[in-house]
Write a protein that holds these residues in place. Sequence first.
Motif, short mmCIF file in Angstrom:
data_model
loop_
_atom_site.label_atom_id
_atom_site.label_comp_id
_atom_site.label_asym_id
_atom_site.label_seq_id
_atom_site.Cartn_x
_atom_site.Cartn_y
_atom_site.Cartn_z
N TYR A 73 0.91 -1.16 -0.12
CA TYR A 73 -0.01 -0.08 0.01
C TYR A 73 0.73 1.27 0.03
O TYR A 73 0.72 2.32 -0.73
N CYS A 76 2.77 1.75 -3.46
CA CYS A 76 1.91 2.14 -4.55
C CYS A 76 1.61 3.59 -4.26
O CYS A 76 1.44 4.53 -5.29
N LEU A 77 1.51 4.04 -3.20
CA LEU A 77 0.84 5.41 -2.65
C LEU A 77 1.95 6.30 -3.13
O LEU A 77 1.97 7.45 -3.89
N MET A 80 2.52 6.42 -6.96
CA MET A 80 1.35 7.00 -7.83
C MET A 80 1.69 8.40 -7.27
O MET A 80 1.28 9.33 -8.68
N TRP A 154 -3.40 4.31 -9.07
CA TRP A 154 -4.55 4.77 -8.39
C TRP A 154 -5.46 3.64 -8.25
O TRP A 154 -5.91 3.39 -7.24
N TYR A 157 -4.27 1.29 -5.58
CA TYR A 157 -4.38 1.89 -4.34
C TYR A 157 -5.57 1.71 -3.98
O TYR A 157 -5.84 1.29 -2.71
N GLY A 161 -6.23 -0.55 -0.63
CA GLY A 161 -6.89 0.14 0.47
C GLY A 161 -7.90 -0.22 1.10
O GLY A 161 -8.11 -0.65 2.24
N PHE A 218 -6.21 10.89 2.61
CA PHE A 218 -6.01 9.52 2.67
C PHE A 218 -6.62 8.85 3.89
O PHE A 218 -6.91 7.65 3.84
#
Length: 283
Positions: A73, A76-77, A80, A154, A157, A161, A218
Amino acid sequence: MKSKVNIPPITAVLLSIISVQCGAAIAKGLFPQIGAAATASLRIGLSAVILLIAFRPNPFKLNAKQWKYVTLYGVCLGVMNMIFYMAIARIPVGLGVTLEFVGPLALAIFGSKKAIDFIWVILAAAGIILITPWTGTGLNITGILLALLAGVFWASYIILGGRISKIMNGGDAVAIGMVFATLVILPFGIWGGGLSILTPKLLGLGAALALLSSAIPFTLEMKALKQIPARTFSILMSLEPAMASFAALIFLQEYLTLKECFAVAFVVIASAGSALTAKRAKL
């Protein structure tokens, strides 16, 4: 301190979108001064500090599965955000947001199970098509490709998430995830040299950017993903291009054309329809 505020998921997503676009106005002012990489590093790094102080997660309590997902996570965040900032350094922000939304929109299409969901997806897609400047010269192909790639992350994510929100506290997940995101992008910020010229004013703007563009949205999104399907979340996020246009009007005095007004209307209808469908499904 753990957050006890109970915000409805639809409201949380809308507040997240507004917060992100307010932060975008600050980022636009930082770009010319320290560059995209340093701005992204400042945003994510300060967000990590803020969230660690706010939620005080205990990493020693995480099991192997939680470590796996929170690491993915966070990476990826970070990727991104870095790729998106690199994109809007080359193309207009509105175009970047619109192209990036292709990722969540694709997720919504592939995840749909009810016929009515396709109506909202089609309306959102129509809005995106209208708001995208398909004609004109000088568009940077690298920027366009980077925005589309950011859309892929995205969508990832959103999926990650949704999964991580089911196995650990949302605030803890975002705080620890931000640490991994910082580790990913900080070397780029240092290498670019922008972090070496920070002043107290720029640092203050960076803190505001961190709150508005990362820490607040977030956390809100994690709360929402715990209560609504990823498909519904994706369609609600179709408000991003519309809100980007409104932010441009408010902060940059960029007026909407008639075509862009129709685009905003389509996206708003799609988001409202998605919210009504989600509410009705719970009754």
